[in-house]
Enzyme design. Structure first.
Site, PDB file in Angstrom:
ATOM      1  N   HIS A   1      -6.562  -5.517   3.986  1.00 31.13           N
ATOM      2  CA  HIS A   1      -5.356  -5.946   3.291  1.00 31.13           C
ATOM      3  C   HIS A   1      -5.651  -6.110   1.801  1.00 31.13           C
ATOM      4  CE1 HIS A   1      -3.470  -7.840   7.152  1.00 31.13           C
ATOM      5  NE2 HIS A   1      -3.203  -6.560   7.034  1.00 31.13           N
TER       6      HIS A   1
ATOM      7  N   HIS B   1      -0.944  -0.940  17.033  1.00 34.02           N
ATOM      8  CA  HIS B   1      -0.909  -2.104  16.151  1.00 34.02           C
ATOM      9  C   HIS B   1      -1.014  -3.406  16.931  1.00 34.02           C
ATOM     10  CE1 HIS B   1      -0.727  -1.371  11.918  1.00 34.02           C
ATOM     11  NE2 HIS B   1      -0.104  -2.510  11.681  1.00 34.02           N
TER      12      HIS B   1
END
Length: 321
Positions: free
Chosen positions: A292, A266
């Protein structure tokens, strides 16, 4: 023979009895764990001690101002209790709100004084990103020699940074998800994110070259040991690379690059987004690239770049200090 006088049991206050009733309800009716019961009991003991210090003896005498004052007390601390962080104060308020809601529903109080007292909002944690120089050092450290494993490791890290993929998306890539060659759609990969939502994202030249090198010169050596899986990234037994193996690859590269701190897959995703915004990319474009669902999630990265701008300004402008 003298008769011994029994020590009288201390009488519980009305507040303590009401709290005990709620905990019993949670245990019997709701079946909550013993750990949760103990945590709620501890929180309510502190709350009741605060109320009694204010001269309040019964649950029906508690008002919204008392609950709000207790929340302030948690955040500011006292001689016997250090101030609590927003997250810890919010957790304590969960017990307080649950108790008052129970009393109101049961008819023990006419209203719920905690209903309008909102818990504190924890500070937004900025995503961890590393600089471009550190990214390049990490990528270089992943390619040790010209073995199939080093070709794979470099390709994996290049894909994670080159398109901002989640680790699950990267290791979930199949051969059909990669468009290589020189055609119009070359350099695109199809990723499957949360909820199996599909998106197609471009790969930069460096990522394309690293991926092609792995697919042509590295992957066949591992594929012959497996059972014909379609996965892009293979382990040495020919099966699909696992999440844990991907983490280990990044940690090993970080150690070789001399990068301090904990780096994860990440970290490269965060760095991808931060560097795009630093370079002038529109937040809506970055949202699409990251997959997203809401632009609000993506906008947290703008806080990172704003902080970076302030740091550069403070260091470079002659009248900043």
């Amino acid at each position: 023979m003298a008769t011994q006088t029994a020590t009288p049991t201390p009488r519980q206050s009305a507040l303590a009895r009401a709290a005990r009733g709620w905990i019993d309800h949670l245990r019997v009716e709701r079946g909550v764990s013993q750990h949760t019961q103990q945590a709620y009991s501890r929180d309510l003991r502190r709350y009741i001690a605060f109320l009694e210090a204010q001269g309040i003896e019964r649950p029906e005498d508690v008002g919204e101002a008392n609950v709000a004052a207790f929340l302030t007390h948690l955040r500011e601390g006292s001689e016997t209790h250090p101030p609590l962080a927003a997250s810890s104060a919010a957790r304590t308020l969960v017990a307080v709100r649950g108790w008052h809601r129970f009393l109101a529903v049961e008819g023990d109080t006419a209203a719920d004084p905690a209903r309008e007292v909102a818990p504190p909002v924890p500070a937004r944690r900025l995503p961890k990103a590393i600089s471009l120089d550190q990214v390049e050092a990490l990528l270089d450290a992943a390619a040790v020699g010209d073995t199939p494993a080093s070709l794979r490791d470099r390709a994996l890290l290049e894909v994670l940074y080159g398109c901002g993929a989640r680790v699950s998306e990267a290791i979930g890539l199949d051969m059909d998800d990669v468009v290589s060659g020189d055609g119009e759609d070359a350099g695109l990969v199809r990723l499957f994110g949360k909820g199996n939502k599909e998106r197609v994202v471009p790969l930069g030249r460096y990522a394309q070259e690293a991926l092609d090198a792995w697919l042509v010169r590295g992957r066949p050596a591992f594929a012959t040991k497996g059972k014909g899986t379609a996965a892009v990234f293979l382990n040495q037994r020919g099966g699909r690379l696992s999440r844990q193996s991907a983490w280990n690859i990044i940690q090993a590269a970080a150690d070789r690059a001399g990068l301090s701190g904990h780096l994860s897959p990440h970290t490269l995703r965060h760095s991808f987004a931060t560097h795009l915004l630093d370079g002038g990319a529109d937040v809506r474009v970055v949202q699409e690239l990251l997959g997203h669902a809401s632009v609000t999630t993506t906008q947290i990265y703008t806080l990172v770049t704003a902080r970076h701008l302030r740091e550069v300004y403070a260091q470079a402008h002659p009248r900043a200090q």
